[in-house]
Design an enzyme around this catalytic site. Structure first.
Site, PDB file in Angstrom:
ATOM      1  N   GLU A   2       0.597   4.025   1.594  1.00  0.00           N
ATOM      2  CA  GLU A   2       0.875   4.552   2.926  1.00  0.00           C
ATOM      3  C   GLU A   2       2.035   3.811   3.589  1.00  0.00           C
ATOM      4  O   GLU A   2       2.898   4.429   4.215  1.00  0.00           O
ATOM      5  CB  GLU A   2      -0.363   4.417   3.831  1.00  0.00           C
ATOM      6  N   HIS A  35       0.841  -1.195   0.000  1.00  0.00           N
ATOM      7  CA  HIS A  35       0.000   0.000   0.000  1.00  0.00           C
ATOM      8  C   HIS A  35       0.879   1.249   0.000  1.00  0.00           C
ATOM      9  O   HIS A  35       1.958   1.276   0.599  1.00  0.00           O
ATOM     10  CB  HIS A  35      -0.895   0.022   1.238  1.00  0.00           C
TER      11      HIS A  35
END
Length: 153
Positions: free
Chosen positions: A59, A57
């Site tokens: 993030e 991901h």
């Protein structure tokens, strides 16, 4: 950190550049930048498909790059700017990294932690709480819609 509209727009613009990179690699177009003291210290974009990695991901990549840059897993007083509402895993990682704030540009009704009712960021039972702000950016939503439209075609 200053969270004025202009600041949010500037750093969400930067995150959007990484979302475009993800889309160019046939990844879900999500981009993230982590900012401390007005400086980008880490960036990321989705890599789940290309790396066959469920942890790929945007993030998490931004958190990892920031931790490496600072030689510390504690990312104190940092703000994560991300083009899509974080999932539960990414929200928990932000809590673990001790960041101060998340600003996101598009809601995710099917996978976003807040949209699904998870309020981990303000749970007093946990060792750290952080702020979350929604700063809608139609470009982030449009990029996602177009990506999934092409995928279904």
């Amino acid at each position: 950190m200053d969270h004025t509209i202009q600041t949010n727009i500037f750093f969400l613009d930067e995150a959007l550049k990484y979302a475009v990179i993800a889309a160019s690699q046939q990844e879900v177009p999500v981009g993230a930048v982590l900012v401390q003291n007005g400086v980008i210290i880490g960036t990321g974009y989705n890599t789940r498909e290309g790396q066959c990695d469920p942890l790929g991901h945007a993030e998490l990549h931004a958190l990892q790059a920031s931790a490496a840059a600072l030689s510390s897993w504690r990312l104190l007083n940092a703000t994560l700017y991300v083009t899509l509402e974080p999932c539960v895993m990414c929200l928990a990682a932000c809590i673990q990294a001790r960041i101060a704030h998340i600003v996101y540009a598009a809601k995710d009704p099917k996978g976003g932690a807040l949209s699904l009712g998870y309020r981990l960021h303000e749970d007093k039972r946990l060792h750290h709480q952080l702020q979350i702000s929604f700063h809608e950016d139609p470009r982030a939503s449009a990029l996602l819609r177009e990506f999934f439209r092409r995928l279904r075609a």
